[in-house]
Every structure is written in structure tokens, then in C-alpha cells.
Design an enzyme around this catalytic site. Sequence first.
Site, PDB file in Angstrom:
ATOM      1  N   HIS A   2       0.877  -1.178   0.000  1.00 43.11           N
ATOM      2  CA  HIS A   2       0.000   0.000   0.000  1.00 43.11           C
ATOM      3  C   HIS A   2       0.907   1.219   0.000  1.00 43.11           C
ATOM      4  O   HIS A   2       1.457   1.599   1.021  1.00 43.11           O
ATOM      5  CB  HIS A   2      -0.903  -0.001   1.244  1.00 43.11           C
ATOM      6  N   HIS A   4       1.714   5.240  -1.761  1.00 35.80           N
ATOM      7  CA  HIS A   4       1.361   6.399  -2.587  1.00 35.80           C
ATOM      8  C   HIS A   4       2.629   6.994  -3.172  1.00 35.80           C
ATOM      9  O   HIS A   4       3.527   7.389  -2.418  1.00 35.80           O
ATOM     10  CB  HIS A   4       0.636   7.454  -1.747  1.00 35.80           C
ATOM     11  N   LYS A  85      -8.931  -0.272  -6.064  1.00 33.62           N
ATOM     12  CA  LYS A  85      -9.003   0.361  -4.742  1.00 33.62           C
ATOM     13  C   LYS A  85     -10.299   1.146  -4.599  1.00 33.62           C
ATOM     14  O   LYS A  85     -10.596   2.025  -5.415  1.00 33.62           O
ATOM     15  CB  LYS A  85      -7.803   1.301  -4.551  1.00 33.62           C
ATOM     16  N   HIS A 124     -10.553   1.345   1.538  1.00 30.65           N
ATOM     17  CA  HIS A 124     -10.321   2.284   2.633  1.00 30.65           C
ATOM     18  C   HIS A 124     -11.570   2.219   3.508  1.00 30.65           C
ATOM     19  O   HIS A 124     -12.599   2.824   3.184  1.00 30.65           O
ATOM     20  CB  HIS A 124     -10.091   3.708   2.113  1.00 30.65           C
ATOM     21  N   HIS A 158      -4.781  -0.699   5.846  1.00 25.10           N
ATOM     22  CA  HIS A 158      -4.287   0.023   7.023  1.00 25.10           C
ATOM     23  C   HIS A 158      -5.199  -0.111   8.243  1.00 25.10           C
ATOM     24  O   HIS A 158      -5.706   0.893   8.769  1.00 25.10           O
ATOM     25  CB  HIS A 158      -4.011   1.498   6.726  1.00 25.10           C
ATOM     26  N   ASP A 230       1.378   2.457   3.517  1.00 26.03           N
ATOM     27  CA  ASP A 230       0.548   3.647   3.319  1.00 26.03           C
ATOM     28  C   ASP A 230       1.416   4.898   3.410  1.00 26.03           C
ATOM     29  O   ASP A 230       0.976   5.934   3.891  1.00 26.03           O
ATOM     30  CB  ASP A 230      -0.614   3.708   4.319  1.00 26.03           C
TER      31      ASP A 230
HETATM   32  C1  NCD Z   1      -3.519   8.948   1.992  1.00 23.29           C
HETATM   33  C2  NCD Z   1      -2.998   9.968   0.980  1.00 23.29           C
HETATM   34  O1  NCD Z   1      -2.445  10.984   1.393  1.00 23.29           O
HETATM   35  O2  NCD Z   1      -3.123   9.718  -0.233  1.00 23.29           O
HETATM   36  N1  NCD Z   1      -3.647   9.597   3.261  1.00 23.29           N
HETATM   37  C3  NCD Z   1      -3.679   9.005   4.482  1.00 23.29           C
HETATM   38  O3  NCD Z   1      -3.853   9.703   5.470  1.00 23.29           O
HETATM   39  N2  NCD Z   1      -3.505   7.712   4.634  1.00 23.29           N
HETATM   40  C4  NCD Z   1      -4.791   8.350   1.517  1.00 23.29           C
HETATM   41  C5  NCD Z   1      -5.205   7.124   2.277  1.00 23.29           C
HETATM   42  O4  NCD Z   1      -4.607   6.067   2.157  1.00 23.29           O
HETATM   43  O5  NCD Z   1      -6.164   7.214   3.040  1.00 23.29           O
HETATM   44 ZN    ZN Z   2      -3.202   5.046   1.480  1.00 24.01          ZN
END
Ligand code: NCD
Ligand code: ZN
Length: 326
Positions: A2, A4, A85, A124, A158, A230
Site C-alpha cells: 500500500h 502512494h 481500490k 479504505h 491500514h 501507506d
Molecule cells: C492517503 C494519501 O495521502 O493519499 N492519506 C492518508 O492519510 N492515509 C490516503 C489514504 O490512504 O487514506
Molecule cells: Zn493510502
Amino acid sequence: MHLHLRDDDMLKLVAPKTSNTFAGALIMPNLLPPITTKEALLAYKKRIQEACKNDEFEPHVTIFFQVDYSYEFLKEIKDEIIAVKLYPFGVTTNSETGVSSMDVEVLRPTLESMEKLGIPLCVHGETKGFMMDREKEFLPIYESLAINFPDLKIMMEHISSKESIDLLKKYDNLYATITVHHLMLTLDDVVGGMLNPHAFCKPIVKKPEDRKALLQLALSAHPKVMFGSDSAPHQKNTKECHHGAAGVFTSPIALQVLTQLFEEHGKLDNLNAFISLNAQRIYNLNPIKKEIRLIKKDFIVPEVYSYKSEQVVPLFAGQKLVWSIS
Ligand code: NCD
Ligand code: ZN
């Protein structure tokens, strides 16, 4: 499983922080606009590969759930994606085009297609209720998804609360990811003393008993649990401000912190299963073999990582970790 990576200069800054130490990662599609077409997906994957070109690294890309994805579209895209997702509308960063109803009948056409095609669903799992209860309030939705789509692999992303663990164990088709920050922090670390925006994320880190339960699950490398960082970088000035963004940046520290944590609890033997082997089995992956060496040497976490005008502050900035990557 996971991660970003964002886009443009931020992608160039953060992607190597994962690709230098990991053989692959599941990449989240919540760009602006989100990834919903084959063209956008393939172009994004190419930009990621370009940003990681010095490393052997497989970006397992995903698309952003839409209620109107047809069976034909999903069939066409199946071999390009690892999962779809699902974001409920407005519950986290860049989820404004998320689903407005979590009613099973609304989601059924897409989920049945995914089930037939063997495409996993990442979720999520939060409602828009009181912040500390959002994940708990979402559990009946997970349960209804698990019952209605028994052949769909559903990833509870998460997980942050102890109640989620019971549900995870109850249904064969539920799996979960756990982050570094949910294993390390409680709400006190965010707002209990001085405000720490760099530990602010969705779902918010919770009580000591939640952290403890998640830690036990991770340390045991429970077969239905995978590491999902995450890691969610945001520009420094969008964290340290009024209306600060949710997301914790952990890519450069994840492995060292997890090693420290598993060592402290005498569970180093389970580290590989938690970080890698469980995910390989759950997602049927056959990753490139990549060896990295962790050494017992202090690592002072940098205050900030920068590239051009991008600046990102990692979790534990300025603090000392006892393991380094050689
Ligand atoms: C994530 C993001 O910034 O893209 N933010 C977070 O607080 N985890 C998005 C997500 O996974 O919820
Ligand atoms: Zn995330």
C-alpha cells in the site's frame, strides 16, 4: 502492499525511496484526477518505472473503483492491475470522486465482475462518523462485502483498531494491511503533547490497546496480514499549516523501523513473512529476487527530503534508528 507515489517531481523524489529497498509495491491510484482508464494507468506505470529506473522494482498498479466499470473493461485491464481500490466519498486525501454509497446492491455489478475475473478489492474502510469510531463503524460493511462476494479477495487497508482484527479472522476472504505508524504510534503521538502534523493520517492512529493488538498480529506474521506502509507524502507546507493534509511519509524508514520493532520483541524470524512472503502468497506474486543488507548501525532520519521545489518530512525526522540499510 500500500504505497502512494504521487506524480511529477514528487514521484521523482519519493519513488526511489521505496525502489532502492523493495522489489515491488502496490501503488495507490488516488491521483488528481484518479486513475480510472487503461491509458492513464499505463502512462502512470511508465512514469513510475522511469522514476525508479536505477532499481529493479515492480510497481503493481491499481485503478480507482467506479460503480460503472463494465465486465469488459475489467477483463481488458485485468492483466495490468493487481487490484481495484475503493474509497468511500470524502473520507481521505483525494477521495472526492469515491463511491457515494456503500450499499452492496449499488456495488454489486462491479464487484461480481471482479469476483469472476479474480481481481482483488482493496478498501479504505472508514465512515464519516466520529473520527475514532470511523473504522469500527465500517466493519458491518466489510462483513456484508465478505458474505455477498465470497470469492472476492477483500483487503482491509491500514487497519487501525482492535475490533478489525476479530472480523479479519472471521471470514476467509478478508485480508489486511498494517502500516509502520499504526504499529508505532497512538493518538498521543499526534495531539497528546505538541501537535505533530507529520503523524496525522487517515485512519488516525488510535489507543494503546489498539496499537498493542495490531502489534501482536504483525509480530506473529499472521498469514492474512501484510505490511502496507501507506507511505503518503505531502508537501511540507501542506502538512505544517492550517487545514493540514492527512498522510504519513515512511518509505525511507519503514524497513529500519520494522526491523527494530521485530528485534525488540524477539520476532525477527517473522519479519520476512510480514513484509514480503504473506503478500506474495495472498496476491500470487513471484517477485524478482532482491537482497538488501540491514546493519546494526545508527541511522539519523533526515529532517526533510527534497527535489526541486518538493520537500517532504518523514516520520521520526531527526530521530535515531538503530538499524541502517547498508
Ligand atoms: C492517503 C494519501 O495521502 O493519499 N492519506 C492518508 O492519510 N492515509 C490516503 C489514504 O490512504 O487514506
Ligand atoms: Zn493510502
